[in-house]
Design a protein around this motif. Structure first.
Motif, PDB file in Angstrom:
ATOM      1  N   UNK A 128      -3.270  10.706   5.395  1.00  0.00           N
ATOM      2  CA  UNK A 128      -4.063   9.626   4.811  1.00  0.00           C
ATOM      3  C   UNK A 128      -4.361   9.934   3.346  1.00  0.00           C
ATOM      4  N   UNK A 129      -4.734   8.919   2.614  1.00  0.00           N
ATOM      5  CA  UNK A 129      -5.014   9.066   1.191  1.00  0.00           C
ATOM      6  C   UNK A 129      -6.138  10.070   0.915  1.00  0.00           C
ATOM      7  N   UNK A 130      -7.162  10.079   1.743  1.00  0.00           N
ATOM      8  CA  UNK A 130      -8.283  10.981   1.513  1.00  0.00           C
ATOM      9  C   UNK A 130      -7.911  12.453   1.707  1.00  0.00           C
ATOM     10  N   UNK A 131      -6.793  12.747   2.363  1.00  0.00           N
ATOM     11  CA  UNK A 131      -6.355  14.117   2.580  1.00  0.00           C
ATOM     12  C   UNK A 131      -5.505  14.671   1.431  1.00  0.00           C
ATOM     13  N   UNK A 187       8.219  22.902   0.583  1.00  0.00           N
ATOM     14  CA  UNK A 187       7.329  21.864   1.101  1.00  0.00           C
ATOM     15  C   UNK A 187       6.985  20.913  -0.031  1.00  0.00           C
ATOM     16  N   UNK A 188       6.866  19.639   0.290  1.00  0.00           N
ATOM     17  CA  UNK A 188       6.551  18.632  -0.727  1.00  0.00           C
ATOM     18  C   UNK A 188       5.635  17.567  -0.148  1.00  0.00           C
ATOM     19  N   UNK A 189       4.896  16.923  -1.045  1.00  0.00           N
ATOM     20  CA  UNK A 189       4.080  15.767  -0.686  1.00  0.00           C
ATOM     21  C   UNK A 189       4.732  14.573  -1.380  1.00  0.00           C
ATOM     22  N   UNK A 190       5.062  13.563  -0.584  1.00  0.00           N
ATOM     23  CA  UNK A 190       5.803  12.389  -1.053  1.00  0.00           C
ATOM     24  C   UNK A 190       4.925  11.149  -0.902  1.00  0.00           C
ATOM     25  N   UNK A 210       0.831  -1.198   0.000  1.00  0.00           N
ATOM     26  CA  UNK A 210       0.000   0.000   0.000  1.00  0.00           C
ATOM     27  C   UNK A 210       0.870   1.253   0.000  1.00  0.00           C
ATOM     28  N   UNK A 211       0.271   2.347  -0.431  1.00  0.00           N
ATOM     29  CA  UNK A 211       0.973   3.619  -0.478  1.00  0.00           C
ATOM     30  C   UNK A 211       0.886   4.319   0.866  1.00  0.00           C
TER      31      UNK A 211
END
Length: 96
Positions: free
Chosen positions: A77-80, A16-19, A3-4
């Protein structure tokens, strides 16, 4: 299939980054405030962030617990994801 996991990494008030971390594919940057600078300076390797990028280094410190990261890292979380990543850059998520 693993899972991711998703992380927000912030090394400064401007960077800032989302990984995304997937055990099969490794780490992937979904969104980064410095992406255009890296793109135009030819720092990207095959369109991906290089391993020496400070965002990637700090994310690995957090995930693999090698050392305490200097950056602010938090798991989301994925939903965010929609709150932090533009819709056109969101990954295609397989739901079986």
């Amino acid at each position: 299939m693993s899972e991711n996991r998703y992380f927000i990494v912030s090394t400064s008030h401007t960077l800032q980054a989302v990984i995304c971390l997937n055990e099969d594919e490794g780490m992937k940057t979904l969104d980064c405030t410095n992406y255009e600078v890296c793109y135009y300076s030819n720092a990207l390797v095959n369109g991906k962030c290089p391993q020496y990028c400070e965002i990637m280094v700090e994310a690995k410190k957090y995930v693999f617990k090698r050392r305490k990261p200097k950056a602010s890292v938090r798991e989301i979380e994925e939903y965010e994801l929609g709150r932090f990543v533009s819709v056109d850059r969101l990954p295609h998520i397989n739901r079986h």
